[in-house]
Design a protein around this motif. Structure first.
Motif, PDB file in Angstrom:
ATOM      1  N   VAL A 130     -39.548  32.286  -1.250  1.00  0.00           N
ATOM      2  CA  VAL A 130     -38.880  33.355  -0.522  1.00  0.00           C
ATOM      3  C   VAL A 130     -39.661  34.657  -0.642  1.00  0.00           C
ATOM      4  CG1 VAL A 130     -36.788  34.768  -0.449  1.00  0.00           C
ATOM      5  CG2 VAL A 130     -36.595  32.309  -0.683  1.00  0.00           C
ATOM      6  N   SER A 131     -40.228  34.911  -1.817  1.00  0.00           N
ATOM      7  CA  SER A 131     -41.015  36.128  -2.012  1.00  0.00           C
ATOM      8  C   SER A 131     -42.331  36.077  -1.249  1.00  0.00           C
ATOM      9  CB  SER A 131     -41.290  36.340  -3.502  1.00  0.00           C
ATOM     10  OG  SER A 131     -40.088  36.452  -4.229  1.00  0.00           O
ATOM     11  N   VAL A 132     -42.908  34.882  -1.120  1.00  0.00           N
ATOM     12  CA  VAL A 132     -44.216  34.752  -0.470  1.00  0.00           C
ATOM     13  C   VAL A 132     -44.089  34.680   1.047  1.00  0.00           C
ATOM     14  CG1 VAL A 132     -46.243  33.256  -0.225  1.00  0.00           C
ATOM     15  CG2 VAL A 132     -45.241  33.661  -2.488  1.00  0.00           C
ATOM     16  N   PHE A 133     -43.157  33.880   1.536  1.00  0.00           N
ATOM     17  CA  PHE A 133     -43.075  33.601   2.972  1.00  0.00           C
ATOM     18  C   PHE A 133     -41.984  34.375   3.699  1.00  0.00           C
ATOM     19  CE2 PHE A 133     -44.785  29.703   1.002  1.00  0.00           C
ATOM     20  CZ  PHE A 133     -46.016  29.664   1.648  1.00  0.00           C
ATOM     21  N   GLY A 134     -41.212  35.186   2.993  1.00  0.00           N
ATOM     22  CA  GLY A 134     -40.193  35.979   3.655  1.00  0.00           C
ATOM     23  C   GLY A 134     -38.807  35.395   3.472  1.00  0.00           C
ATOM     24  N   SER A 135     -37.818  36.128   4.010  1.00  0.00           N
ATOM     25  CA  SER A 135     -36.425  35.776   3.778  1.00  0.00           C
ATOM     26  C   SER A 135     -35.702  35.330   5.036  1.00  0.00           C
ATOM     27  CB  SER A 135     -35.688  36.971   3.161  1.00  0.00           C
ATOM     28  OG  SER A 135     -35.778  38.109   4.014  1.00  0.00           O
ATOM     29  N   GLY A 136     -36.430  34.797   6.008  1.00  0.00           N
ATOM     30  CA  GLY A 136     -35.783  34.281   7.203  1.00  0.00           C
ATOM     31  C   GLY A 136     -34.930  33.067   6.886  1.00  0.00           C
ATOM     32  N   ILE A 137     -33.976  32.782   7.766  1.00  0.00           N
ATOM     33  CA  ILE A 137     -33.072  31.666   7.533  1.00  0.00           C
ATOM     34  C   ILE A 137     -33.844  30.351   7.441  1.00  0.00           C
ATOM     35  CG2 ILE A 137     -31.277  30.258   8.616  1.00  0.00           C
ATOM     36  CD1 ILE A 137     -30.201  32.648   7.220  1.00  0.00           C
ATOM     37  N   ALA A 138     -34.828  30.144   8.294  1.00  0.00           N
ATOM     38  CA  ALA A 138     -35.609  28.904   8.253  1.00  0.00           C
ATOM     39  C   ALA A 138     -36.342  28.773   6.925  1.00  0.00           C
ATOM     40  CB  ALA A 138     -36.589  28.862   9.425  1.00  0.00           C
ATOM     41  N   ALA A 143     -36.843  26.309   1.667  1.00  0.00           N
ATOM     42  CA  ALA A 143     -37.081  26.536   0.245  1.00  0.00           C
ATOM     43  C   ALA A 143     -35.969  25.914  -0.605  1.00  0.00           C
ATOM     44  CB  ALA A 143     -37.174  28.040  -0.031  1.00  0.00           C
ATOM     45  N   ILE A 144     -34.725  26.039  -0.166  1.00  0.00           N
ATOM     46  CA  ILE A 144     -33.618  25.438  -0.926  1.00  0.00           C
ATOM     47  C   ILE A 144     -33.758  23.926  -0.959  1.00  0.00           C
ATOM     48  CG2 ILE A 144     -31.129  25.044  -0.932  1.00  0.00           C
ATOM     49  CD1 ILE A 144     -30.775  27.862   0.181  1.00  0.00           C
ATOM     50  N   GLY A 145     -34.105  23.334   0.183  1.00  0.00           N
ATOM     51  CA  GLY A 145     -34.311  21.886   0.206  1.00  0.00           C
ATOM     52  C   GLY A 145     -35.467  21.447  -0.671  1.00  0.00           C
ATOM     53  N   ALA A 146     -36.524  22.283  -0.723  1.00  0.00           N
ATOM     54  CA  ALA A 146     -37.721  21.917  -1.476  1.00  0.00           C
ATOM     55  C   ALA A 146     -37.534  21.997  -2.982  1.00  0.00           C
ATOM     56  CB  ALA A 146     -38.888  22.821  -1.061  1.00  0.00           C
ATOM     57  N   VAL A 147     -36.504  22.717  -3.453  1.00  0.00           N
ATOM     58  CA  VAL A 147     -36.291  22.825  -4.903  1.00  0.00           C
ATOM     59  C   VAL A 147     -35.079  22.020  -5.374  1.00  0.00           C
ATOM     60  CG1 VAL A 147     -37.329  25.121  -4.915  1.00  0.00           C
ATOM     61  CG2 VAL A 147     -34.839  24.908  -4.769  1.00  0.00           C
ATOM     62  N   ALA A 214     -28.615  35.957  -0.800  1.00  0.00           N
ATOM     63  CA  ALA A 214     -28.087  37.014   0.050  1.00  0.00           C
ATOM     64  C   ALA A 214     -27.480  38.139  -0.782  1.00  0.00           C
ATOM     65  CB  ALA A 214     -27.045  36.432   1.006  1.00  0.00           C
ATOM     66  N   PHE A 215     -26.830  37.782  -1.877  1.00  0.00           N
ATOM     67  CA  PHE A 215     -26.238  38.790  -2.756  1.00  0.00           C
ATOM     68  C   PHE A 215     -27.315  39.717  -3.309  1.00  0.00           C
ATOM     69  CE2 PHE A 215     -24.890  40.133  -7.018  1.00  0.00           C
ATOM     70  CZ  PHE A 215     -23.698  40.781  -6.705  1.00  0.00           C
ATOM     71  N   LEU A 216     -28.503  39.182  -3.558  1.00  0.00           N
ATOM     72  CA  LEU A 216     -29.614  39.973  -4.094  1.00  0.00           C
ATOM     73  C   LEU A 216     -30.483  40.568  -2.994  1.00  0.00           C
ATOM     74  CD1 LEU A 216     -30.720  37.617  -7.018  1.00  0.00           C
ATOM     75  CD2 LEU A 216     -29.353  39.711  -7.174  1.00  0.00           C
ATOM     76  N   ASN A 217     -30.001  40.508  -1.739  1.00  0.00           N
ATOM     77  CA  ASN A 217     -30.734  41.029  -0.580  1.00  0.00           C
ATOM     78  C   ASN A 217     -32.060  40.306  -0.358  1.00  0.00           C
ATOM     79  OD1 ASN A 217     -28.742  43.033  -0.057  1.00  0.00           O
ATOM     80  ND2 ASN A 217     -29.679  44.385  -1.578  1.00  0.00           N
ATOM     81  N   LEU A 218     -32.102  39.015  -0.702  1.00  0.00           N
ATOM     82  CA  LEU A 218     -33.307  38.218  -0.512  1.00  0.00           C
ATOM     83  C   LEU A 218     -33.151  37.196   0.609  1.00  0.00           C
ATOM     84  CD1 LEU A 218     -34.288  37.555  -4.243  1.00  0.00           C
ATOM     85  CD2 LEU A 218     -35.337  39.169  -2.647  1.00  0.00           C
ATOM     86  N   SER A 219     -32.033  37.263   1.334  1.00  0.00           N
ATOM     87  CA  SER A 219     -31.850  36.421   2.509  1.00  0.00           C
ATOM     88  C   SER A 219     -31.949  37.292   3.750  1.00  0.00           C
ATOM     89  CB  SER A 219     -30.493  35.712   2.450  1.00  0.00           C
ATOM     90  OG  SER A 219     -30.366  34.770   3.500  1.00  0.00           O
TER      91      SER A 219
END
Length: 276
Positions: A130-138, A143-147, A214-219
């Motif tokens: 998320v930090s490297v590629f951005g916080s877009g929904i896709a 990222a969630i699926g990958a971890v 989203a709570f941490l403003n990362l979404s």
């Protein structure tokens, strides 16, 4: 039919199913009940629920309709949860199937990779892409699926270790079937039931992870999500607690419903393991 009957005899599972259907109905009806942009300004900021008949769940600190964000947020949460679960299950099945079927060095290599992913909490691993590629929904969904795949991989491996030496597998080998045919056409269908049940756990975790980001403003801030609404209400938590409490309750009920449905499926598929 028997599976459905066993499921319906479980009150907790039926409650979870009803709540999940209600959330799905919210997501489906969101464009009809709230056709305008849920993030657009709708009225005076920080109106309490039922203070204005137009905003029956009140407004947030910028004057946006909370009910509209809850309904549209249901679509975001379910979409992210479903797609991320599909990604995690597919990755986990592939790794677990090959590790369990071949064993030996392949099993050691793939399990060391799985353990490497499990040494760190999923949320910390999620912060990297998320930090490297951005916080877009896709990006967040991928990222969630990958971890989230390691537990599915270990469960699939355990099922394959149990099934790979069964008589029907030896018969397939004697008939000259290729390994990939045996893995995906013969063993995998017999190994899927516990994996499908565990997918409910992955989906609940995916919803929680997105909400935490989203709570941490990362979404994605341009999408109406329950986590964004909770995060936005932090500044007024002492005086207007409902801004964070309403989406928090929505997340709690959705995660609880998904978990109860998964547990109900597990009890229906494995009646001998049903708790007293």
């Amino acid at each position: 039919m028997k599976l459905l009957q066993r499921y319906l005899h479980n009150p907790a599972a039926c409650f979870g199913l009803l709540v999940l259907l209600a959330v799905i109905a919210m997501a489906a009806s969101a464009p009809l009940l709230f056709p305008a942009d849920p993030l657009s300004l709708a009225g005076r900021p920080l109106q309490w629920p039922l203070e204005d008949p137009r905003f029956w769940l009140g407004t947030d600190q910028t004057g946006r309709d909370i009910a509209a964000q809850i309904f549209h947020g249901a679509r975001v949460s379910l979409l992210i949860g479903f797609v991320a679960t599909l990604i995690a299950v597919c990755i986990g099945i592939l790794i677990g199937a090959f590790a369990g079927y071949y064993g030996g060095w392949a099993d050691n290599l793939l399990m060391r990779l799985t353990e490497g992913f499990q040494t760190l909490p999923s949320f910390l691993l999620l912060l990297v892409p998320v930090s490297v590629f951005g916080s877009g929904i896709a990006t967040v969904t991928l990222a969630i699926g990958a971890v989230s795949w390691p537990a599915t991989a270990r469960l699939t491996r355990a099922e394959f270790l149990t099934l790979r030496n069964r008589d029907f597998v030896h018969s397939c080998r004697s008939l000259g079937m290729r390994d990939l045919q045996i893995i995906f056409r013969e063993i995998l269908p017999n190994a899927l039931p516990p994996v499908v049940v565990y997918a409910s756990v992955v989906m609940a975790l995916a919803i929680l992870l997105e909400s935490a980001l989203a709570f941490l403003n990362l979404s994605d801030p341009n999408v109406a999500s329950w986590g964004n609404l909770i995060g936005g209400g932090r500044g007024v938590l002492r005086s207007q607690w409902y801004v964070s409490a309403i989406p928090g309750i929505a997340i709690l009920l959705t995660v609880l419903a998904v978990s109860l449905v998964g547990q109900g499926l597990n009890d229906a598929l494995n009646p001998r393991l049903k708790r007293p």
